[in-house]
Write an enzyme that holds these catalytic residues in place. Structure first.
Site, PDB file in Angstrom:
ATOM      1  N   HIS A 382      54.509  50.927  31.892  1.00  0.00           N
ATOM      2  CA  HIS A 382      53.983  49.701  32.485  1.00  0.00           C
ATOM      3  C   HIS A 382      55.120  48.796  32.951  1.00  0.00           C
ATOM      4  O   HIS A 382      56.232  48.841  32.415  1.00  0.00           O
ATOM      5  CB  HIS A 382      53.184  48.891  31.451  1.00  0.00           C
ATOM      6  CG  HIS A 382      51.852  49.468  31.104  1.00  0.00           C
ATOM      7  ND1 HIS A 382      50.887  49.774  32.040  1.00  0.00           N
ATOM      8  CD2 HIS A 382      51.293  49.755  29.893  1.00  0.00           C
ATOM      9  CE1 HIS A 382      49.813  50.232  31.421  1.00  0.00           C
ATOM     10  NE2 HIS A 382      50.032  50.233  30.130  1.00  0.00           N
ATOM     11  N   THR A 409      44.910  40.033  34.180  1.00  0.00           N
ATOM     12  CA  THR A 409      45.155  41.469  34.316  1.00  0.00           C
ATOM     13  C   THR A 409      43.891  42.301  34.152  1.00  0.00           C
ATOM     14  O   THR A 409      43.894  43.485  34.481  1.00  0.00           O
ATOM     15  CB  THR A 409      46.204  41.943  33.292  1.00  0.00           C
ATOM     16  OG1 THR A 409      45.823  41.506  31.989  1.00  0.00           O
ATOM     17  CG2 THR A 409      47.574  41.377  33.618  1.00  0.00           C
ATOM     18  N   TYR A 433      35.348  45.282  25.648  1.00  0.00           N
ATOM     19  CA  TYR A 433      36.392  45.653  26.613  1.00  0.00           C
ATOM     20  C   TYR A 433      36.816  44.446  27.451  1.00  0.00           C
ATOM     21  O   TYR A 433      35.984  43.734  28.018  1.00  0.00           O
ATOM     22  CB  TYR A 433      35.916  46.775  27.541  1.00  0.00           C
ATOM     23  CG  TYR A 433      36.825  46.938  28.742  1.00  0.00           C
ATOM     24  CD1 TYR A 433      38.107  47.464  28.578  1.00  0.00           C
ATOM     25  CD2 TYR A 433      36.442  46.501  30.005  1.00  0.00           C
ATOM     26  CE1 TYR A 433      38.979  47.560  29.663  1.00  0.00           C
ATOM     27  CE2 TYR A 433      37.306  46.608  31.097  1.00  0.00           C
ATOM     28  CZ  TYR A 433      38.571  47.136  30.915  1.00  0.00           C
ATOM     29  OH  TYR A 433      39.440  47.218  31.979  1.00  0.00           O
ATOM     30  N   ARG A 454      42.673  49.650  25.920  1.00  0.00           N
ATOM     31  CA  ARG A 454      43.009  50.812  25.068  1.00  0.00           C
ATOM     32  C   ARG A 454      42.252  50.692  23.740  1.00  0.00           C
ATOM     33  O   ARG A 454      42.783  51.003  22.672  1.00  0.00           O
ATOM     34  CB  ARG A 454      44.513  50.918  24.799  1.00  0.00           C
ATOM     35  CG  ARG A 454      45.416  50.699  25.973  1.00  0.00           C
ATOM     36  CD  ARG A 454      45.331  51.736  27.064  1.00  0.00           C
ATOM     37  NE  ARG A 454      46.492  51.592  27.921  1.00  0.00           N
ATOM     38  CZ  ARG A 454      46.562  50.747  28.959  1.00  0.00           C
ATOM     39  NH1 ARG A 454      45.519  49.971  29.255  1.00  0.00           N
ATOM     40  NH2 ARG A 454      47.652  50.680  29.704  1.00  0.00           N
ATOM     41  N   GLY A 470      43.951  47.132  38.742  1.00  0.00           N
ATOM     42  CA  GLY A 470      44.026  46.066  39.729  1.00  0.00           C
ATOM     43  C   GLY A 470      43.933  46.600  41.157  1.00  0.00           C
ATOM     44  O   GLY A 470      44.707  47.475  41.557  1.00  0.00           O
TER      45      GLY A 470
END
Length: 510
Positions: A382, A409, A433, A454, A470
């Site tokens: 990342h 994000t 989530y 995750r 994104g």
């Protein structure tokens, strides 16, 4: 059994509370060596027979174990919010009211979390912070919008000094003219807190085998159900196409749609966590048993951390799959860092994070501490950044949480419009989530919650995984779909590996 000496002493607590009048909530602990216990065995001992429990752990920088692990069970109170539960509406209002009664006294022996509220806030709670985002959404799982476990007795593993502190809290009700605080009342409260800590310490020290979680039989791999997506490849790519139209029209500059996988499994959720902590070590590793639903996570991303009034927020955007070798990792990391698309996506979200932090912090203190750092995790690489600021005097940690939630994000930019558009496409509650998981301390200037990515959710014999990405002007539909699959792989493989392990174990024992 070793002597269980409590600290601080009654004399010290009396000085803090009666003489110096610092507050009405003081941590009291007993200390044990940690050389014969692990966080996993400690969790199994204290959670046995409990409906609610948790374990919070951390690996920083992808490789270094965080200093502390926190474990607890049997909360003295739970708060569940949402339709049909204890509280309707804004869950943070209910939590703030609950924690406001504690005036926490910090002691130098424990410079970290000692108790408070542990749980989650679902993504869909954004409607209470930003009412404009509310949309009619299907709710097939019907779980609480937020669950908080109020815990006043927890276990703290200190991995640097290899010790365990079992902490409870002396809590005194408000002092009034009719009910003044006496030394006798304080001594009684102190004895109660010490007794709680000693009871848990004795449980940890008790000899004999540890009772494992009950694991039902696992099917052979060929007979296990495969994960099913709620939208499929074509559906997710259609999300991308539609959002790109809104970007072209100037409605938004970025948005984050998601897909969910569901998979029936007989695997006990804690056995999934045990495997996940081996294969996907992350800054936020957690197992939170909320009774009817269990959360298993390895999140890389801070949503909102407040420490002594300083606010921290991480932005993670830009993802590529790990390579097979260090050289390939380095090559992929450099390509990611030099990707025009990923850099543009990342800078947008750093700007959004700065705006969110700036709304509640002193403007001159808001800064980007780290910008576009290449960070390696178990399955992906990342780009990460960190934004910090000092809370304004009239603002609280709850204001910081509301300002930042949900993270850019997992929503987009401009945030409100992106949330509206994505909700209209997905048409289903995201539940945990992209929401928040973590802790709100008794100390009113501290909290630490991560973004629930995750993260697996277990309910009624089914495990749910969810991931998004994104979308920007030049996003490619298939590439975006593949990115979500890569993000889902760490948790999916952890579940499959745990199923394989327990299937082999039961075959060996047959």
């Amino acid at each position: 059994m070793q002597a269980l000496v409590s600290s601080p002493s009654l004399e010290t607590v009396s000085r803090l509370v009666l003489t110096e009048q610092r507050g009405n909530c003081v941590p009291v602990y007993v200390q044990l060596p940690a050389d014969l216990l692990t966080p996993t065995t400690a969790y199994l001992k204290v959670s046995n027979g409990s409906r609610y429990s948790f374990i919070l752990e951390s690996v920083t920088g992808g490789e270094t174990m965080g200093r502390y692990s926190f474990i607890g069970a049997d909360p003295y109170k739970t708060i569940k919010t949402g339709s049909g539960f204890d509280v309707q509406g804004d869950p943070i209002t209910a939590l703030e009211k609950e924690l406001d009664q504690y005036q926490y006294v910090k002691i130098p022996e424990i410079p970290t979390f000692t108790g408070g509220a542990i749980g989650y806030v679902a993504y869909d709670c954004v409607r209470y912070f930003e009412p404009k985002t509310a949309r009619p959404l299907s709710d097939p799982l019907k779980i609480p919008e937020a669950t908080f476990m109020l815990c006043d007795t927890i276990i703290i593993f200190d991995h640097i000094y290899q010790n365990i502190k079992v902490v409870s809290h002396l809590f005194l009700p408000p002092i009034t003219a009719k009910s003044p605080l006496t030394p006798e009342a304080l001594a009684s409260a102190y004895d109660t807190a010490v007794a709680k800590a000693q009871r848990v310490a004795k449980l940890l020290l008790a000899p004999g085998p540890v009772t494992d979680v009950p694991q039902p039989p696992i099917l052979p791999r060929s007979e296990r159900p495969t994960p099913q997506s709620n939208v499929g490849k074509a559906g997710y790519e259609a999300f991308v196409t539609e959002l790109k139209k809104h970007i072209m029209a100037g409605d938004i500059i970025q948005a984050v749609p998601s897909q969910q996988l569901s998979k029936p499994t007989a695997l006990h959720p804690f056995n999934a966590y045990r495997r996940l902590r081996q294969v996907n070590p992350s800054p936020y590793m957690f197992y939170v048993d909320c009774g009817d639903v269990q959360l298993v996570g390895a999140s890389p991303e801070t949503l909102c951390k407040v420490e002594n009034g300083k606010v921290y927020n991480h932005a993670i955007a830009g993802t590529v799959k790990r390579g097979a070798t260090k050289e390939e990792d380095d090559k992929l990391g450099n390509e990611l860092l030099n990707s025009t698309k990923d850099r543009a996506e990342h800078i947008m979200l750093v700007d959004l994070a700065r705006n969110d932090v700036n709304r509640v912090c002193q403007p001159l203190t808001v800064k980007v501490d780290e910008l576009m750092v290449v960070q390696k995790f178990s399955h992906v690489i990342h780009l990460t950044s960190q934004v910090t600021g000092q809370l304004r005097e009239e603002k609280t940690r709850f204001d910081a949480f509301r300002s930042i939630f949900p993270a850019g994000t997992v929503s987009g930019a401009p945030k409100i419009k992106a949330i509206e558009l994505v909700s209209e496409l997905e048409q289903t509650k995201r539940n945990v989530y992209a929401g928040a998981v973590g802790r709100f301390d008794f100390a009113d200037d501290c909290m630490d919650v991560c973004i629930a990515i995750r993260t697996m959710m277990f309910k009624d014999g089914v495990v749910y995984f969810q991931a998004g990405g994104g979308i920007v002007f030049d996003s490619v539909e298939e590439d975006e779909y593949v990115e979500t699959v890569n993000k889902l792989m760490g948790n999916l493989r952890a579940v499959e590996a745990a199923e394989d392990y327990h299937y082999a174990l039961q075959q060996a024992q047959a």
